[in-house]
Design a protein around this motif. Structure first.
Motif, mmCIF file in Angstrom:
data_model
loop_
_atom_site.group_PDB
_atom_site.id
_atom_site.type_symbol
_atom_site.label_atom_id
_atom_site.label_comp_id
_atom_site.label_asym_id
_atom_site.label_seq_id
_atom_site.Cartn_x
_atom_site.Cartn_y
_atom_site.Cartn_z
ATOM 1 N N GLY A 102 0.773 -1.250 0.036
ATOM 2 C CA GLY A 102 0.059 0.035 0.086
ATOM 3 C C GLY A 102 0.757 1.196 0.136
ATOM 4 O O GLY A 102 2.065 1.157 -0.179
ATOM 5 N N VAL A 103 0.116 2.428 0.198
ATOM 6 C CA VAL A 103 0.926 3.876 0.070
ATOM 7 C C VAL A 103 0.443 4.547 1.259
ATOM 8 O O VAL A 103 -0.504 4.589 1.535
ATOM 9 C CB VAL A 103 0.375 4.404 -1.484
ATOM 10 C CG1 VAL A 103 0.887 5.671 -1.374
ATOM 11 C CG2 VAL A 103 0.643 3.621 -2.660
ATOM 12 N N GLY A 104 1.389 5.188 1.684
ATOM 13 C CA GLY A 104 1.246 6.312 2.784
ATOM 14 C C GLY A 104 1.880 7.592 2.302
ATOM 15 O O GLY A 104 2.626 7.865 1.595
ATOM 16 N N THR A 105 1.236 8.418 3.065
ATOM 17 C CA THR A 105 1.744 9.922 2.841
ATOM 18 C C THR A 105 2.420 10.492 3.898
ATOM 19 O O THR A 105 2.006 10.564 5.007
ATOM 20 C CB THR A 105 0.526 10.713 2.331
ATOM 21 O OG1 THR A 105 -0.361 10.009 1.398
ATOM 22 C CG2 THR A 105 0.774 12.165 1.741
ATOM 23 N N ASN A 106 3.569 11.472 3.822
ATOM 24 C CA ASN A 106 4.232 12.023 4.919
ATOM 25 C C ASN A 106 3.602 13.406 4.941
ATOM 26 O O ASN A 106 2.667 13.863 4.460
ATOM 27 C CB ASN A 106 5.566 12.091 4.644
ATOM 28 C CG ASN A 106 6.200 13.080 3.625
ATOM 29 O OD1 ASN A 106 5.252 13.756 2.974
ATOM 30 N ND2 ASN A 106 7.547 13.114 3.730
ATOM 31 N N ALA A 107 3.983 14.111 6.010
ATOM 32 C CA ALA A 107 3.686 15.422 6.335
ATOM 33 C C ALA A 107 3.770 16.306 5.234
ATOM 34 O O ALA A 107 3.089 17.492 5.021
ATOM 35 C CB ALA A 107 4.258 16.135 7.350
ATOM 36 N N THR A 108 4.635 16.178 4.250
ATOM 37 C CA THR A 108 4.728 17.021 3.255
ATOM 38 C C THR A 108 4.291 16.701 1.864
ATOM 39 O O THR A 108 4.272 17.399 0.799
ATOM 40 C CB THR A 108 6.357 17.204 2.500
ATOM 41 O OG1 THR A 108 6.974 15.793 2.088
ATOM 42 C CG2 THR A 108 7.459 17.552 3.869
ATOM 43 N N GLY A 109 3.426 15.584 1.952
ATOM 44 C CA GLY A 109 2.402 14.919 0.740
ATOM 45 C C GLY A 109 3.321 13.956 -0.018
ATOM 46 O O GLY A 109 2.762 13.690 -1.193
ATOM 47 N N LEU A 110 4.366 13.658 0.243
ATOM 48 C CA LEU A 110 5.193 12.564 -0.532
ATOM 49 C C LEU A 110 4.593 11.383 -0.282
ATOM 50 O O LEU A 110 4.308 10.695 0.951
ATOM 51 C CB LEU A 110 6.686 12.777 0.216
ATOM 52 C CG LEU A 110 7.671 11.495 -0.327
ATOM 53 C CD1 LEU A 110 7.926 11.858 -1.789
ATOM 54 C CD2 LEU A 110 9.030 11.604 0.488
ATOM 55 N N LEU A 111 4.485 10.717 -1.178
ATOM 56 C CA LEU A 111 3.812 9.300 -1.289
ATOM 57 C C LEU A 111 4.880 8.432 -1.244
ATOM 58 O O LEU A 111 5.772 8.306 -1.919
ATOM 59 C CB LEU A 111 2.987 9.454 -2.660
ATOM 60 C CG LEU A 111 1.746 9.989 -2.743
ATOM 61 C CD1 LEU A 111 1.283 9.537 -4.266
ATOM 62 C CD2 LEU A 111 0.611 9.348 -1.707
ATOM 63 N N MET A 112 4.844 7.496 -0.292
ATOM 64 C CA MET A 112 5.540 6.193 -0.176
ATOM 65 C C MET A 112 4.915 5.057 -0.079
ATOM 66 O O MET A 112 3.828 4.773 0.180
ATOM 67 C CB MET A 112 6.354 6.374 1.359
ATOM 68 C CG MET A 112 6.960 7.714 1.552
ATOM 69 S SD MET A 112 8.540 7.738 0.617
ATOM 70 C CE MET A 112 9.619 6.602 1.548
ATOM 71 N N THR A 113 5.626 4.170 -0.861
ATOM 72 C CA THR A 113 5.023 2.740 -1.223
ATOM 73 C C THR A 113 6.078 1.829 -0.555
ATOM 74 O O THR A 113 6.991 1.727 -0.442
ATOM 75 C CB THR A 113 5.062 2.518 -2.630
ATOM 76 O OG1 THR A 113 4.160 3.360 -3.373
ATOM 77 C CG2 THR A 113 4.516 1.096 -3.327
#
Length: 233
Positions: free
Chosen positions: A8-19
């Motif tokens: 799945g995908v998560g988002t950090n505080a700056t809006g960066l998507l991480m898979t």
């Protein structure tokens, strides 16, 4: 070879998507020595896209790219710039920086206990790029990558081509991506690994196994990067 699926995908505080990339195994090869070696890869988090100009400017205040556009991948950044960005993004989010940087140009050490952002290793990059496939590419080239024949002579906004099976975009084409590893220290000293091919490259450079190298101070308009974190971070 993968031992699971991306989770799945998560988002950090700056809006960066991480898979989330599962554990697996990568087989790397070296053209000079004609040897291959297998690396077991732990699960990790990898940027869903290359770092964009918008994110790079938000974190560093700099806009180094030759082509301009907030959704374009940042380019004209050196390996050292990428390392500094990772530490700056970590500090912004209250995470422990992954790198200790000394005064000397190539004197960078990774802190394996840190929970901050870092560059992917070469094995992590190839494992994530292949996404469980064994072919040179994870799909038809024009569907998955911007390269010399279709990019129009410039980088393109990230995410504009089909992702691989794990949801990662632009793993091939658009911009080459810095990895953490030394390329071949016996011959090339401090040169670091580049992966993925770029918008100016012919089709044969946009393959999962292709390796390129350059000095960690190189800045050129078809080289960028994406970030990684340890999965347990």
């Amino acid at each position: 070879m993968a031992t699971g699926m991306a989770t799945g995908v998560g988002t950090n505080a700056t809006g960066l998507l991480m898979t989330a990339v599962p554990a697996g195994r990568a087989v790397l090869s070296d053209r000079r020595t004609r040897r291959s070696w297998t690396v077991d890869v732990d699960p990790c988090l990898l940027g869903t896209h290359p770092v964009t100009q918008e994110l790079y400017a938000a974190v560093t205040g700099d806009r180094p790219s030759a082509a301009e556009g907030p959704a374009l991948p940042v380019e004209s950044v050196s390996w050292q710039d990428a390392v500094a960005f990772c530490n700056a993004l970590s500090a912004r989010e209250g995470l422990a920086p992954a790198y200790r940087v000394a005064d000397a140009a190539d004197a960078v050490e990774r802190d394996p206990a840190a929970d901050g952002y870092r560059l992917p290793t070469e094995a992590e990059w190839e494992h994530a790029c292949r996404a469980g496939t064994a072919q040179a590419r994870y799909g038809p080239l024009d569907e998955i990558a911007w390269h010399r024949a279709n990019a129009g002579g410039a980088p393109r906004p990230v995410g504009g081509r089909r992702p691989n099976a794990w949801g990662l975009h632009d793993m091939l084409g658009n911009v080459w991506e810095w990895c953490w590893d030394l390329y071949d220290p016996e011959v090339y000293g401090s040169y670091r690994v580049l992966r993925g091919g770029g918008w100016f490259d012919e089709h044969w450079s946009c393959r999962a196994s292709v390796r390129r190298r350059s000095h960690p101070t190189l800045r050129i308009d078809d080289v960028g990067f994406r970030v990684a974190r340890d999965a347990a971070a």
